[in-house]
Design a protein around this motif. Structure first.
Motif, PDB file in Angstrom:
ATOM      1  N   PHE A   1       4.455  43.452   6.292  1.00 38.94           N
ATOM      2  CA  PHE A   1       3.925  43.575   4.931  1.00 38.94           C
ATOM      3  C   PHE A   1       4.800  44.465   4.051  1.00 38.94           C
ATOM      4  CE2 PHE A   1       0.944  42.958   1.708  1.00 38.94           C
ATOM      5  CZ  PHE A   1       0.222  44.071   1.333  1.00 38.94           C
ATOM      6  N   TRP A   2       5.250  45.628   4.603  1.00 46.22           N
ATOM      7  CA  TRP A   2       6.061  46.535   3.779  1.00 46.22           C
ATOM      8  C   TRP A   2       7.354  45.850   3.330  1.00 46.22           C
ATOM      9  CZ3 TRP A   2       1.982  48.767   3.134  1.00 46.22           C
ATOM     10  CH2 TRP A   2       1.247  49.451   4.114  1.00 46.22           C
ATOM     11  N   LYS A   3       7.869  44.930   4.141  1.00 44.99           N
ATOM     12  CA  LYS A   3       9.088  44.212   3.767  1.00 44.99           C
ATOM     13  C   LYS A   3       8.803  43.036   2.832  1.00 44.99           C
ATOM     14  CE  LYS A   3      10.432  44.252   8.217  1.00 44.99           C
ATOM     15  NZ  LYS A   3      11.275  44.162   9.438  1.00 44.99           N
ATOM     16  N   ASN A   4       7.539  42.611   2.792  1.00 41.01           N
ATOM     17  CA  ASN A   4       7.164  41.521   1.899  1.00 41.01           C
ATOM     18  C   ASN A   4       6.988  41.992   0.466  1.00 41.01           C
ATOM     19  OD1 ASN A   4       4.967  39.977   4.357  1.00 41.01           O
ATOM     20  ND2 ASN A   4       7.128  39.579   3.905  1.00 41.01           N
ATOM     21  N   LEU A   5       7.018  43.316   0.280  1.00 42.87           N
ATOM     22  CA  LEU A   5       6.822  43.875  -1.056  1.00 42.87           C
ATOM     23  C   LEU A   5       8.080  44.604  -1.476  1.00 42.87           C
ATOM     24  CD1 LEU A   5       3.320  45.490  -0.344  1.00 42.87           C
ATOM     25  CD2 LEU A   5       3.750  43.283  -1.466  1.00 42.87           C
ATOM     26  N   THR A   6       8.344  44.628  -2.775  1.00 47.10           N
ATOM     27  CA  THR A   6       9.490  45.382  -3.274  1.00 47.10           C
ATOM     28  C   THR A   6       9.270  45.677  -4.754  1.00 47.10           C
ATOM     29  OG1 THR A   6      11.914  45.469  -3.164  1.00 47.10           O
ATOM     30  CG2 THR A   6      10.956  43.409  -3.950  1.00 47.10           C
TER      31      THR A   6
END
Lengths: 229, 225
Positions: free
Chosen positions: B100-105
């Motif tokens: 999830f943290w990598k799916n957001l930016t």
């Protein structure tokens, strides 16, 4: 067919009849939104009642209306397809209707330990009220995802039990003989605004506003053959 | 048996250390500051979600794995089987949140920029348009009963994109061994409640502004070889 409209409150689940179709409405809270503070904030109580519970009711009514049509057309795929929405939203309505009665302001007896037959049954089965509370809290803390933790009475075997249900499953889905004495909502919406991720603190505090008087009433009503040994 | 010193390694973004053959996991850093996704997701939510929720899954996962190691060593099948629930829930929580943290930016780092390349083409082919896909994901996510995740996945075997939901912390692979997560959206109430309260659809509407399609495209291209 003439349009019949009858307004009735039955078992705290307000509903009315229109052409044989019952629709439900939001029951009033027996206390103000702020009356359970500081245990449960007014903000949570208001959102929980006016938004979450109301939404379950709106969606339950909608699903029941769709069911009504599908039944009249003998449309089995739709009838079966609707069961998930009925269970979830109807369960949400049932569970929350019970929950509001399971809570009471301290000024109205919230938190006062159970006496009489329920108090005796708890001591008999769990050893003490503290032991029961620890068990309920442990089950509530360990529940994965969303759900409820219940103090249940098995009407057939005349014994108490701590049970959990997932999502909005009512206690009766665990067994047809189970009657809920009280339930604690452990969905995150029940505590997050105040307690954030610390579900354990919510569970520790909620006992200060548990309405044991109501639980005792239900217990005595459902246990007609009470006798003390 | 001599105590082997602790080795620190990062594998697949899931930081872990080895101690006597037992892997322990640790909280991966966020690739951006807690407030960097505002106003789509508040800094308060990001910090709690990362430091409290994800950390708790990791702590409990490590504990369950240690208990599993003991149970396996003793041949205690009852304990081994009983631990599977805690492993699935907490291990799943660790897997899902790490993705999830990598799916957001942040927006200024490309958050929200529509997918180009092969994933963009595949989305148009399978769903008609990006808007249609977004609507489908949002409607599945809004309808999800209780806690769970909604995923855009790639079925590696059938070579097609799918929208799936999983309950609680079940990883996407529980829906099918050939499914690879391209992006996941957390719809547990803790993911949005402090900011959006009960209005999950508003969270879903806004999260697209910070979705990292660049990362999803990388995974897609790597798994489509």
């Amino acid at each position: 067919m003439a349009l019949r409209i009858v307004s009735r409150k039955a078992q705290g689940l307000g509903f009315r009849h229109v052409r044989g179709l019952q629709s439900f409405s939001l029951p009033d809270l027996p206390y103000d939104y702020g009356a359970l503070e500081p245990v449960i904030s007014a903000e949570i109580m208001q959102l929980h009642h006016q938004k979450h519970h109301q939404t379950y009711i709106s969606n339950y009514n909608k699903a029941l209306e769709q069911l009504h049509h599908a039944l009249s057309k003998a449309d089995s795929p739709t009838i079966v397809g609707l069961q998930s929405a009925i269970k979830f939203n109807g369960g949400g309505h049932i569970n929350h209707s019970i929950f509001w009665k399971n809570l009471a302001p301290i000024s109205e007896g919230g938190g006062e330990p159970p006496k009489a037959s329920l108090g005796w049954a708890i001591d008999n089965q769990f050893g003490s009220l503290e032991a029961l509370i620890q068990k309920v809290n442990a089950e509530g803390a360990a529940l994965q995802g969303s759900g409820w933790v219940w103090l249940a009475l098995d009407k057939e075997q005349q014994k108490l039990s701590v049970e959990t249900t997932a999502n909005q499953d009512p206690l009766v889905t665990k067994g047809s003989a189970w009657v809920p004495l009280f339930g604690i909502d452990v969905w995150e919406h029940a505590y997050y605004l105040q307690y954030k991720n610390v579900k354990a603190d919510y569970l520790k505090n909620i006992w200060k506003v548990i309405n044991w008087k109501y639980a005792s009433e239900v217990y005595e009503k459902e246990s007609p053959c009470l006798e003390r040994q | 048996m001599a105590l082997r010193s602790v080795l620190s390694r990062k594998g697949l973004g899931l930081g872990f250390a080895q101690l006597r053959g037992l892997q322990t996991f640790s909280l991966p850093d966020l690739p951006y500051a807690y407030g960097a996704l505002e106003p789509a997701i508040s800094g308060e939510i990001m910090q709690l979600h990362h430091q409290k929720h994800h950390q708790a899954y990791i702590t409990n996962y490590n504990k369950a794995l240690e208990q599993l190691q003991d149970a396996v060593a003793k041949g205690d099948s009852a304990a081994v089987v009983k631990l599977q629930s805690a492993i699935k829930f907490n291990g799943g929580g660790h897997i899902n949140h790490s993705i999830f943290w990598k799916n957001l930016t942040p927006v200024h780092e490309g958050g929200g920029e529509p997918p180009k390349g092969s994933l963009g083409w595949a989305i148009d082919t399978h769903f008609g348009s990006l808007e249609t896909l977004v609507q489908k994901i949002n409607s599945e996510a809004a309808a999800l009963q209780g806690s769970g995740w909604v995923w855009l996945g790639l079925d590696k075997e059938l070579k097609k994109l799918v929208v799936e939901t999983t309950a609680n912390q079940d990883p996407l692979v529980t829906k099918g061994p050939n499914l690879v997560p391209l992006l996941g959206i957390d719809v547990w109430e803790h993911a949005y409640y402090l900011q959006y309260k009960n209005v999950r659809p508003d969270y879903l509407k806004n999260i697209w502004k910070v979705i990292n399609w660049h990362y999803a495209n990388e995974v897609y291209e790597k798994e489509s070889e």
